[in-house]
Design a protein around this motif. Structure first.
Motif, short mmCIF file in Angstrom:
data_model
loop_
_atom_site.label_atom_id
_atom_site.label_comp_id
_atom_site.label_asym_id
_atom_site.label_seq_id
_atom_site.Cartn_x
_atom_site.Cartn_y
_atom_site.Cartn_z
N VAL A 173 -33.65 26.12 -20.40
CA VAL A 173 -32.71 27.10 -19.89
C VAL A 173 -31.33 26.45 -19.73
CG1 VAL A 173 -32.16 28.65 -17.97
CG2 VAL A 173 -34.55 28.27 -18.63
N GLU A 174 -30.30 27.11 -20.26
CA GLU A 174 -28.95 26.61 -20.02
C GLU A 174 -28.68 26.69 -18.52
OE1 GLU A 174 -24.74 27.36 -22.18
OE2 GLU A 174 -25.45 29.06 -20.99
N GLY A 225 -28.01 30.23 -14.95
CA GLY A 225 -29.18 29.44 -15.31
C GLY A 225 -29.83 28.73 -14.14
N TYR A 226 -29.04 28.34 -13.13
CA TYR A 226 -29.61 27.67 -11.96
C TYR A 226 -30.61 28.57 -11.25
CZ TYR A 226 -26.33 23.75 -12.21
OH TYR A 226 -25.65 22.62 -12.60
N THR A 231 -36.01 18.89 -19.26
CA THR A 231 -35.15 18.17 -18.32
C THR A 231 -34.18 17.30 -19.09
OG1 THR A 231 -36.67 16.31 -18.11
CG2 THR A 231 -36.92 18.13 -16.53
N GLN A 232 -33.01 17.11 -18.49
CA GLN A 232 -31.95 16.34 -19.15
C GLN A 232 -31.17 15.60 -18.06
OE1 GLN A 232 -28.57 18.60 -20.73
NE2 GLN A 232 -28.85 17.59 -22.71
N TRP A 252 -30.78 22.69 -19.69
CA TRP A 252 -29.85 22.16 -20.69
C TRP A 252 -28.42 22.42 -20.22
CZ3 TRP A 252 -29.57 19.53 -25.28
CH2 TRP A 252 -28.38 19.63 -26.00
N LEU A 253 -27.57 21.40 -20.30
CA LEU A 253 -26.17 21.54 -19.90
C LEU A 253 -25.31 21.76 -21.13
CD1 LEU A 253 -23.94 21.46 -17.74
CD2 LEU A 253 -23.78 18.98 -18.15
#
Length: 507
Positions: free
Chosen positions: A390-391, A396-397, A413-414, A420-421
């Motif tokens: 999810v962006e 998105g948060y 996760t990133q 995703w950022l």
């Protein structure tokens, strides 16, 4: 002709569309009464050109006009409406331009019609005006009015309109959909509507109106650049020489002369791609040529030709499946979320096969964060606990928080954070990666919505790329996220494999 008798005016008004020999009474009055300023300077009576004659012969109560620049349609529609306004008491005509400058130019044309009528006594008789300001002419003895406005939120409010002409609709500002809806609602059932514009990209209000014209009961009119007789160049000193295959086709199908071919070559040399937009030659390429499309149009067409229909369609097409999940395959779901309001952006999720990158499914609709999260859980679990990316920007948060609460087990996760950022650094790379994959493997993409958005995803002069005015890019961004995650995840797998092999060697 002395128009001081109101009954005489009404007699003309009752027969405007009757034929007088080879033309209507309306066109006869236009030709005999109305004067215009010509391009070369000076004033002359309005003699109908090819585009104007064809429009007169084929127009209905509901019209949409796609045209090249300066073929005379705006002037002719103004003339039609002006004649009706001054011969049918109680008529309100409204022309709507895209900006103040254009509105003033149209008003000048209309005011010149009145000012240059052949007998000055007419302005003191039935056609005396009580006001001519703020682009408005009122004829109190007729209870008729002619107004020229701009396409803002107040256009047409509180009016009962008999003739509506919307000019350069493709260039109307934000909120154009609401403005047009308000104007249409103000037109009486038997009133006349004309939507007219040069093209400005394969997206936006005018593009949509052109495509759905038939189902809405509108008559389409298309006028290419060669309808304007002045578009030609002298070839006596510089012959055009050998014609290209494209030029031969234009000569064969449309009877273009060498003078017109020479003019066309000059426009292409000066304006390049923009020429196909400003000087339209057909009602398809003129839209696609507008703006600088980020995605290769030929590859989009290849993808569309190869794409098959969805094998499943759920929830009125909001969820489409082309390739159902298979055991032992792994899947990635890229998600572009939105607020969920019906007037805002859409939320979209794209399902791809991790190994092949084939598009397998698409979720698309106005979903608030919680509803989107629930649908993602259902979709993800159907595709074998797919990796959901999810962006995490903006809404998105909230979607990620709901996915956590719903205990979805496989979130991307990133940098130690879920989601995703998309940043000023990552966004261009994501888009270019997707554009490259489209060129290399157009067969990967099946969604008509996605391919349509690719056509209207353009690069602006400052270098940034996004959906054209009035278009959406939710499907594009969701697919760009899915493909970027696949690429990043593949890199992680490759690095882990190198570490594993190194450990084995050291052992």
């Amino acid at each position: 002709m002395i128009w001081t008798d109101l009954q005489l005016v009404e007699q003309f008004g009752a027969h405007l569309d009757d034929k007088a020999k080879e033309e209507t009474v309306r066109d006869l009055l236009i030709r005999k009464l109305l004067r215009i300023r010509v391009k070369k300077g000076g004033i002359r009576y309005l003699k109908l050109n090819r585009a104007q004659r064809e429009y007169s012969q084929s127009c209905s109560k509901r019209n949409i006009v796609l045209k090249a620049r300066q073929v005379g349609i705006t002037t002719y529609i103004a003339a039609r409406s002006f004649i009706e306004t001054i011969t049918r008491p109680g008529t309100l005509t409204v022309q709507v331009a895209h900006n103040d400058e254009s509105a003033q130019a149209i008003f000048n044309i209309v005011h010149r019609f009145w000012e240059k009528l052949p007998n000055s006594r007419v302005q003191r008789g039935a056609l005396v005006k009580s006001r001519s300001n703020v682009r408005q002419i009122v004829f109190p003895r007729l209870d008729s009015e002619y107004r020229v406005e701009t396409a803002d939120d107040n256009a047409g409010r509180g009016m009962t309109i008999h003739n509506l002409h919307c000019s350069e609709v493709s260039r109307w500002p934000r909120g154009a959909e609401d403005t047009l809806a308000s104007l249409r609602a103000a037109v009486v059932p038997d009133g006349e509507i004309a939507l007219e514009s040069t093209p400005s990209g394969a997206a936006g209000l005018f593009y949509e109106e052109w495509n759905k014209a038939e189902e809405q009961g509108y008559t389409r009119h298309f006028y290419p650049w060669w309808y304007e007789p002045s578009y030609k160049e002298d070839v006596s000193k510089k012959p055009v020489g050998e014609l290209t295959d494209e030029e031969k086709e234009l000569v064969a199908h449309h009877g273009l002369t060498h003078e017109q071919i020479a003019w066309r070559r000059t426009r292409l040399r000066i304006m390049k791609k923009q020429a196909a937009q400003e000087y339209a030659e057909d009602p398809v390429s003129c839209f696609l040529a507008s703006g600088e499309c980020v995605f290769d149009l030929e590859s989009i067409e290849k993808a569309a030709a190869q794409a098959g229909p969805a094998t499943e369609s759920q929830d009125n097409g909001r969820c489409l499946i082309w390739l159902p999940p298979q055991e032992r395959k792994q899947y990635i779901i890229g998600v572009d979320s939105a607020g969920g309001g019906t007037d805002g952006d859409y939320a979209c999720a794209q399902v791809i096969d991790r190994a092949s990158a084939l598009q397998c499914g698409e979720l698309h609709g106005h979903f608030p964060p919680l509803e989107l999260a629930r649908r993602l859980v259902k979709l993800g679990r159907r595709f074998g606990s797919a990796l959901i990316a999810v962006e995490r920007n903006n809404h998105g948060y909230g979607v990620l928080a709901h996915l956590k609460d719903l205990e979805y087990e496989n979130l991307f996760t990133q940098g130690g954070q879920d989601g995703w950022l998309t940043s000023v650094v990552s966004r261009p790379t994501m888009i270019e990666n997707l554009a490259a994959m489209l060129i290399e493997e157009p067969r990967l993409f099946h969604s008509e919505r996605l391919l349509a958005e690719m056509k209207t995803f353009v690069r602006y002069p400052d270098g940034h790329a996004e959906a054209a005015e009035g278009a959406h890019d939710d499907c594009v961004m969701a697919m760009a996220i899915a493909m970027a995650v696949r690429r990043e995840d593949s890199g992680k797998v490759a690095r882990r494999r190198v570490v594993e092999l190194a450990s084995v060697d050291m052992g």
